[in-house]
Write an enzyme that holds these catalytic residues in place. Structure first.
Site, PDB file in Angstrom:
ATOM      1  CB  CYS A 141      -0.451   2.069   5.825  1.00 26.54           C
ATOM      2  SG  CYS A 141      -1.122   0.718   5.192  1.00 26.54           S
ATOM      3  CB  CYS A 195      -3.895   3.530   5.549  1.00 31.07           C
ATOM      4  SG  CYS A 195      -3.658   3.336   3.690  1.00 31.07           S
ATOM      5  CB  CYS A 206      -9.490  -3.296 -12.031  1.00 30.90           C
ATOM      6  SG  CYS A 206      -9.093  -2.142 -13.120  1.00 30.90           S
ATOM      7  CB  CYS A 210      -0.793  -0.064   1.287  1.00 25.42           C
ATOM      8  SG  CYS A 210      -1.684   1.512   1.360  1.00 25.42           S
TER       9      CYS A 210
HETATM   10 ZN   LIG Z   1      -2.743   1.114   3.615  1.00 25.10          ZN
END
Ligand SMILES: [Zn+2]
Length: 131
Positions: free
Chosen positions: A51, A100, A120, A48
């Site tokens: 985070c 997050c 996607c 991510c």
């Molecule tokens: Zn995150």
């Protein structure tokens, strides 16, 4: 300790690139065939942008022809949250980071086996940790 969900808008703006902020925090969508990873064959773990949570593995990435990075399975399902999205007048399922809240993209029921799912995802919401 502060969790990523407690971060202020100003903190997100300071940490993310304008494109990543627009996609991850404002539910934007990058233009097809423009992102960093839609065509990437590099091996590793997609984390991510907000985070560092582990989201997808390159092993479940495939070429969907859509112009966005596509995966048929999350690396750790607990890290991916889903929400119904009817914004464009159609029923879609939005996916986001559970840690997050970063918007990632959408999941569609037209992916390959074994899951039949197509995650996607916007490149802007991801960072690849190469193997
Ligand atoms: Zn995150």
């Amino acid at each position: 300790m502060k969790t990523p969900k407690d971060k202020s808008d100003a903190e997100w703006r300071a940490e993310l690139t304008p494109e990543a902020y627009r996609v991850a925090r404002e539910h934007g969508t990058e233009r097809a065939f423009t992102g960093l990873y839609w065509d990437s064959k590099d091996q590793g773990t997609y984390r991510c942008i907000g985070c560092d949570a582990e989201l997808f593995s390159s092993e479940t990435k495939y070429d969907s022809g859509s112009g966005w990075p596509s995966f048929y399975q999350p690396l750790n399902p607990a890290n991916i949250g889903e929400e119904s999205d009817t914004k464009l007048g159609m029923r879609r399922t939005e996916v986001h980071c559970n840690q997050c809240g970063a918007h990632l993209g959408h999941v569609f029921p037209d992916g390959p086996q074994p899951t039949g799912l197509r995650y996607c995802i916007n490149s802007a919401s991801l960072k690849l940790e190469k193997k």
